[in-house]
Write an enzyme that holds these catalytic residues in place. Structure first.
Site, PDB file in Angstrom:
ATOM      1  CG  PHE A  70      -5.786  18.157 -24.409  1.00  9.33           C
ATOM      2  CD1 PHE A  70      -5.716  17.638 -25.921  1.00  9.33           C
ATOM      3  CD2 PHE A  70      -6.155  17.534 -23.608  1.00  9.33           C
ATOM      4  CE1 PHE A  70      -6.450  16.266 -25.881  1.00  9.33           C
ATOM      5  CE2 PHE A  70      -6.436  15.840 -23.779  1.00  9.33           C
ATOM      6  CZ  PHE A  70      -6.622  15.555 -25.076  1.00  9.33           C
ATOM      7  CB  THR A  71     -10.753  18.271 -24.301  1.00  9.23           C
ATOM      8  OG1 THR A  71      -9.817  17.049 -24.312  1.00  9.23           O
ATOM      9  CG2 THR A  71     -10.880  18.249 -25.748  1.00  9.23           C
ATOM     10  CE  LYS A 110      -3.057  10.608 -24.710  1.00  8.15           C
ATOM     11  NZ  LYS A 110      -3.408  11.677 -23.953  1.00  8.15           N
ATOM     12  NE  ARG A 149     -10.510  15.721 -29.862  1.00 10.42           N
ATOM     13  CZ  ARG A 149     -10.305  15.215 -28.848  1.00 10.42           C
ATOM     14  NH1 ARG A 149      -9.171  15.246 -28.549  1.00 10.42           N
ATOM     15  NH2 ARG A 149     -11.491  14.963 -28.064  1.00 10.42           N
ATOM     16  CE1 TYR A 190      -4.118   1.535  -0.085  1.00  9.47           C
ATOM     17  CE2 TYR A 190      -2.735   3.217   1.422  1.00  9.47           C
ATOM     18  CZ  TYR A 190      -3.893   3.210   0.820  1.00  9.47           C
ATOM     19  OH  TYR A 190      -4.706   3.927   0.495  1.00  9.47           O
ATOM     20  CG  PHE A 196     -15.248  15.219 -27.163  1.00 10.20           C
ATOM     21  CD1 PHE A 196     -14.899  16.330 -26.435  1.00 10.20           C
ATOM     22  CD2 PHE A 196     -14.409  14.158 -26.987  1.00 10.20           C
ATOM     23  CE1 PHE A 196     -14.090  16.346 -25.428  1.00 10.20           C
ATOM     24  CE2 PHE A 196     -13.437  14.293 -26.215  1.00 10.20           C
ATOM     25  CZ  PHE A 196     -13.181  15.366 -25.402  1.00 10.20           C
ATOM     26  CG  ASP A 208       0.080  17.991 -21.701  1.00  5.01           C
ATOM     27  OD1 ASP A 208       0.310  17.069 -21.891  1.00  5.01           O
ATOM     28  OD2 ASP A 208      -1.223  18.556 -22.061  1.00  5.01           O
TER      29      ASP A 208
HETATM   30  C1  LIG Z   1      -4.588  12.248 -23.322  1.00  6.23           C
HETATM   31  C2  LIG Z   1      -4.055  13.902 -23.178  1.00  6.23           C
HETATM   32  C3  LIG Z   1      -4.144  14.437 -21.950  1.00  6.23           C
HETATM   33  C4  LIG Z   1      -4.909  13.714 -20.860  1.00  6.23           C
HETATM   34  O1  LIG Z   1      -4.316  12.734 -20.450  1.00  6.23           O
HETATM   35  P1  LIG Z   1      -5.038  11.306 -20.030  1.00  6.23           P
HETATM   36  O2  LIG Z   1      -4.436  10.399 -19.890  1.00  6.23           O
HETATM   37  O3  LIG Z   1      -6.223  10.956 -21.247  1.00  6.23           O
HETATM   38  O4  LIG Z   1      -6.275  11.580 -18.855  1.00  6.23           O
HETATM   39  C5  LIG Z   1      -3.431  15.763 -21.740  1.00  6.23           C
HETATM   40  N1  LIG Z   1      -2.931  16.552 -22.803  1.00  6.23           N
HETATM   41  C6  LIG Z   1      -2.942  15.897 -23.812  1.00  6.23           C
HETATM   42  C7  LIG Z   1      -2.108  16.764 -24.991  1.00  6.23           C
HETATM   43  C8  LIG Z   1      -3.158  14.626 -24.170  1.00  6.23           C
HETATM   44  O5  LIG Z   1      -3.306  14.214 -25.399  1.00  6.23           O
END
Ligand SMILES: *Cc1c(COP(=O)(O)O)cnc(C)c1O
Length: 460
Positions: free
Chosen positions: A127-128, A261, A385, A75, A452, A218
């Site tokens: 970004f969203t 990613k 997008r 843990y 979306f 980011d």
């Molecule tokens: C995917 C993404 C995020 C968010 O990450 P999650 O792992 O999906 O929560 C933030 N910024 C960018 C540019 C992304 O492509």
């Protein structure tokens, strides 16, 4: 003609496979209608080639799967956490790491600890989920990406750069104390996966340092960004990917990372920073939303896979194949005259729906409809997008109307071959020849947040 010698073969052998099914056009039409013309609502079993996203769709290596078996599921104080911390420190150079279940978990923490209500958060395009968390915490997002990023037809390098004049103007007008931090994305997803030049990161650092403003990256696709720097920026051809990544982050105070990613895993993320006080605050908050600061919503095995994946992503052969496979798909479409965003970025080829469907207005959701039609015709799943993803203004309730109205063909890492790219290219080219058949859409159901993901539509 396309010169195949430009595209390296896969730098891996395949030792585990997952069969895919192909259902008939008739069945796909039914599936699309039942999904309300939203590719997010289609089941995976009904998809032939899945280019919805590169997020969490990575194929892990044998070493990563091996790492899953040495998950330390304590843990607190898991040894996999310490391994992850060590790998992130080595390549990113930040002092502190807080794991989170995925990227938005890190965005949630950072937005809460670093934004005071009413402060501005400038960034190179939105970004969203990033903007959502910033606004939810009272931040005001300001787009300071260079103008060229909004022009889909302009083929120039480093279209993701921050426009320093825009940043300077914001500082002059609003005052440095009213800027929470600069959010710099490498690469810029919604601009088409466009990279940021090292020179630009350095300049942003110099400008913000003068005014005492912090910079958070980011870092989601930082390895892809590093490849573009090595390939296209003077002075970096002989540097390793890790050296470039390290220099990139030397101009930042911290970063949010979606491990789904560039860490080559299926789930995971983290937040990094150098500042001690911010770190304390992040650790206090992570226990509320994610879990102990040494696991942040992840199993030990997931942290191990992420540590190994991040290490593998630094290999030049891996990232070269990755970026060039994406470029191959773009080159095939360009050769056939299909309108795409240029230059092709690191993770996806973006179809320019405005030019693809000139017979539709933006309010008829051309990109949403194009994505649905591509699925119906070929079983290839992509993502809108454009105006649907951009959502509504939080104050006026009006639709945001982004200049870029696109369909994203996102390539999962280490999953598909060049032959799959050919199938996708042929399907898009076919649809382009019959583009008049693509009809406009209207909402049947519109969710209030991040619409979306779950919105439903019908044909007009
Ligand atoms: C995917 C993404 C995020 C968010 O990450 P999650 O792992 O999906 O929560 C933030 N910024 C960018 C540019 C992304 O492509």
């Amino acid at each position: 003609m396309i010169d195949f010698s430009k595209y390296p073969a896969e730098p891996f052998r395949i030792k585990s496979v997952e069969p895919v099914a192909m259902i008939s056009r008739e069945e796909r039409l039914k599936v699309a209608q039942e999904a309300g013309y939203n590719t997010f609502l289609i089941n995976s079993k009904d998809v032939y080639i899945d280019l919805l996203t590169d997020s969490g769709t990575n194929a892990m290596s044998d070493r990563q799967w091996g790492g899953m078996m040495i998950g330390d599921e304590a843990y607190a104080g898991s040894r996999n956490f310490h391994h992850l911390e060590e790998v992130v420190r080595k390549h990113f150079g930040f002092k502190h790491l807080v794991p989170t279940h995925q990227g938005r978990g890190a965005e949630n923490l950072l937005s809460q600890i670093a934004i005071k209500p009413g402060q501005y958060v400038p960034g190179n395009m939105y970004f969203t989920t990033t903007r959502y968390h910033q606004e939810r915490n009272g931040g005001i997002f300001v787009d300071i990406i260079r103008d060229e990023a909004h022009d889909a037809t302009l083929d120039i390098p480093f279209k993701g750069n921050i426009d320093l004049a825009k940043l300077q103007k914001l500082i002059d007008e609003k005052g440095a104390e009213n800027i929470a931090y600069v959010c710099l994305a490498v690469t810029v997803n919604l601009a088409g996966g466009q990279p940021v030049a090292m020179e630009n990161m350095r300049a942003v650092r110099e400008l913000t340092q003068k005014h005492g403003i912090k910079v958070f990256y980011d870092a989601t696709r930082c390895v892809e960004n590093a490849y573009f720097i090595k390939e296209q920026e003077a002075g970096y051809a002989d540097k390793t990917i890790s050296e470039i990544v390290h220099e990139m982050f030397s101009y930042a105070d911290g970063c949010t990372m979606s491990g789904k990613k560039d860490c080559l895993v299926n789930i995971g993320g983290f937040l990094c920073m150098n500042d001690e006080e911010l770190f304390q605050n992040a650790k206090e908050l992570v226990v509320v939303y994610e879990g102990m600061p040494s696991y942040g919503g992840l199993a030990g095995r997931d942290m191990e896979a992420m540590a190994i994946g991040l290490e593998e992503s630094m290999q030049y052969e891996y990232i070269r194949h990755r970026v060039l496979q994406v470029r191959y798909l773009g080159d095939r479409l360009k050769a056939a005259g299909v309108p795409i965003i240029e230059p092709v970025g690191g993770h996806a080829v973006f179809l320019d729906a405005r030019r693809f469907c000139p017979h539709l207005t933006q309010e008829q959701f051309p990109a949403q409809s194009l994505a649905a039609n591509l699925y119906i015709e070929s079983g290839v799943r992509s993502m809108e997008r454009g105006i649907v993803s951009a959502g509504r203004d939080i104050n006026t309730g009006e639709n945001h109307k982004p200049k870029l109205e696109t369909v994203r063909l996102t390539i999962p890492r280490r999953v598909y071959t060049y032959k799959h790219m050919d199938v996708v290219a042929d399907a898009v080219i076919d649809l382009y020849k019959n583009k008049e058949q693509i009809k406009g859409l209207r909402f049947v159901y519109e969710p209030k947040q991040l619409r979306f993901f779950t919105a439903r539509f019908e044909e007009i």
